[in-house]
Scaffold this motif. Structure first.
Motif: not given
Length: 554
Positions: A374-378
């Motif tokens: 998972p992308n923490p920013q998006k």
């Protein structure tokens, strides 16, 4: 001192002797003064009298040949032998003699001991052989050095590409490369974040890789998706179809040491780059570019040879990938796999590269995505990951003394520059966001391994650290592929041509050769024939044994 030195040189094969005491002025290094030298000569006279006339003549000739000053010391330095070494060697190799020096007793013959094996027989401070319960000496087996992967028979060498020329061309690279994403097939597995807890002080044991992870994906010619893409391309430009495994080897070829080769099959304007069984492009060599202390094929232990370490590293890399992914898949909207290999390989990413310049052409590449996180920013998005396993050189064992994994990377990037450059090229071709490099070491044996750390790097950042940029990678690939298109055009027969890119062992040249096969097929057929003959002989022996048993029963 000159008298002693010349005596050591001329009488090593002479007789035993006793040295007189040296007279040197305190605090002064070098030859003594003339008065001291005369005293040394007087004390050494009884030794000189015992020399044979021939040895004495040679010593006198040497004395006259040497000038005054430090010439005698220069002679020692040039011969790289100290006075102690000459004295010991002369004493050990001296023959038996009963020479009686002036005013002294007769010297006893020297015993010839085998100092390399210690006291007595069979080893250090112990008795060997049958009485000592030790095994007898076994001669070392003959070790075959690493061979080239390509066998040239009826082929023709078309071009040679020197590594230095390719490096110079990379510094002047200005060709445009435009990338276009075409398709994503399959779903990547979710990355297991708990593997990040592995440390040198708290390693994680790797399990054997499952059979599904050992499966090798289809070649560029067999991939059904690539075949459909090739048919849909319009125009007259040449098209090159390749997998990331083959193209990355050409991109990083200037750093390779061991042998490998790639098959190139051209049909009309379409050229397919394929990795063959004997090509060795899939081998993850260990410390290949460590020319000082790297593994070799002459190691005594079979498991520590370069070929054995390469096979072990290749298997361990797949074990690391299987250990670092979960059974769940990422929730990404991709197309389904409609080929026979779905479920056995990771997500495939298909890209098109339009190469500009004076001779434009198109490159279709199939690359892989090993996992997603998972992308923490998006939110509701994932980062694409590439997973690679780095096996420690078994003979170094330096990782145990290192506390941080980042300190290990600095050294290993130098010792594995070709492998790391290929990893960077594969990550760039697949458009991966992060590279996860697992540090793996042996757990006592070559069949058990531990994960001692993981290094996360951006492919672009890591490439800038080791001097592997997109410009240098594409410069090598475009130079080789342009020559491939030009030479294959001349070699085409009935619209087809077979060529090979060949890298021989310890040779800084890439060769482009025109030949139907790589020369290993004939060897395989001979081996199969030999195996068939051996099986027939075994069957005949079994039949004869059964007949004898029946006669015995009767």
């Amino acid at each position: 001192q000159k008298i002693q030195f010349l005596y050591f040189i001329e009488s090593k094969k002479g007789m035993t002797f006793q040295l007189p005491e040296l007279y040197c002025e305190e605090g002064i290094f070098g030859p003594p003064s003339d008065s001291k030298l005369s005293a040394v000569f007087a004390d050494a006279k009884h030794v000189v009298d015992g020399l044979k006339s021939a040895a004495l003549d040679r010593a006198t000739h040497r004395w006259s040949a040497l000038d005054s000053g430090n010439d005698w010391w220069d002679y020692v330095v040039l011969n790289k032998r100290s006075l102690e070494e000459l004295r010991d060697e002369a004493a050990i190799t001296a023959p038996v003699t009963s020479f009686r020096p002036q005013g002294g007793r007769a010297m006893q013959p020297r015993k010839h001991y085998d100092f390399s094996r210690g006291r007595g027989r069979g080893g250090n401070n112990g008795r060997g052989g049958k009485r000592g319960g030790r095994s007898t000496y076994q001669p070392r087996e003959e070790i075959t050095p690493m061979r080239d992967t390509f066998v040239m028979k009826d082929g023709e060498r078309l071009r040679d590409f020197d590594f230095d020329d390719l490096v110079k061309r990379g510094k002047q690279f200005d060709t445009s490369v435009v990338v276009t994403d075409l398709k994503l097939c399959g779903l990547p597995r979710v990355y297991a974040t708990e593997v990040e807890r592995a440390r040198i002080t708290a390693p994680r044991k790797l399990q054997e890789c499952p059979e599904t992870m050992k499966f090798k994906g289809p070649t560029a010619f067999q991939d059904p998706v690539l075949r459909l893409m090739v048919r849909s391309i319009e125009g007259d430009l040449p098209v090159i179809v390749a997998t990331e495994e083959a193209l990355s080897s050409l991109m990083a070829c200037t750093r390779s040491i061991h042998a490998w080769h790639i098959k190139c099959f051209r049909f009309k304007r379409f050229t397919f780059l394929e990795t063959v069984e004997h090509g060795k492009t899939d081998v993850e060599w260990v410390a290949e570019t460590n020319t000082m202390n790297g593994p070799s094929e002459t190691a005594i232990m079979t498991e520590n040879r370069a070929s054995a370490l390469g096979a072990e590293s290749t298997a361990v890399a797949k074990e690391f990938v299987a250990h670092s992914i979960l059974k769940t898949t990422c929730n990404i909207s991709t197309e389904k796999r409609h080929d026979d290999f779905k479920g056995m390989t990771p997500m495939f990413r298909y890209r098109r590269y339009d190469i500009g310049g004076s001779s434009p052409f198109i490159v279709l590449v199939r690359s892989e995505i090993d996992a997603g996180t998972p992308n923490p920013q998006k939110p509701n998005s994932f980062l694409y990951l590439r997973l690679f396993g780095l096996l420690e050189h078994a003979a170094s064992h330096q990782w145990q003394d290192t506390s941080a994994a980042s300190n290990i990377l600095t050294t290993e990037l130098k010792h594995n520059s070709f492998k790391v450059a290929r990893w960077i090229a594969r990550s760039v071709l697949s458009g991966a966001d992060l590279m996860k490099i697992g540090l793996i070491s042996r757990n006592k044996t070559a069949n058990q391994h531990n994960l001692v750390g993981i290094i996360s790097q951006d492919p672009t950042t890591l490439g800038s650290q080791v001097g592997v940029t997109s410009a240098t990678l594409w410069s090598n690939a475009i130079a080789l592929l342009t020559a491939l298109l030009q030479e294959s055009e001349k070699c085409m027969v009935n619209g087809q041509a077979n060529l090979f890119f060949v890298k021989n062992a310890n040779n800084n040249v890439i060769e482009l050769i025109s030949q139907d096969t790589d020369g290993n097929d004939d060897n395989d057929e001979e081996e199969e024939e030999e195996e068939g003959e051996e099986e027939e002989e075994e069957e005949e022996e079994e039949d004869e044994g059964e007949d004898e048993d029946e006669e015995g029963d009767e």
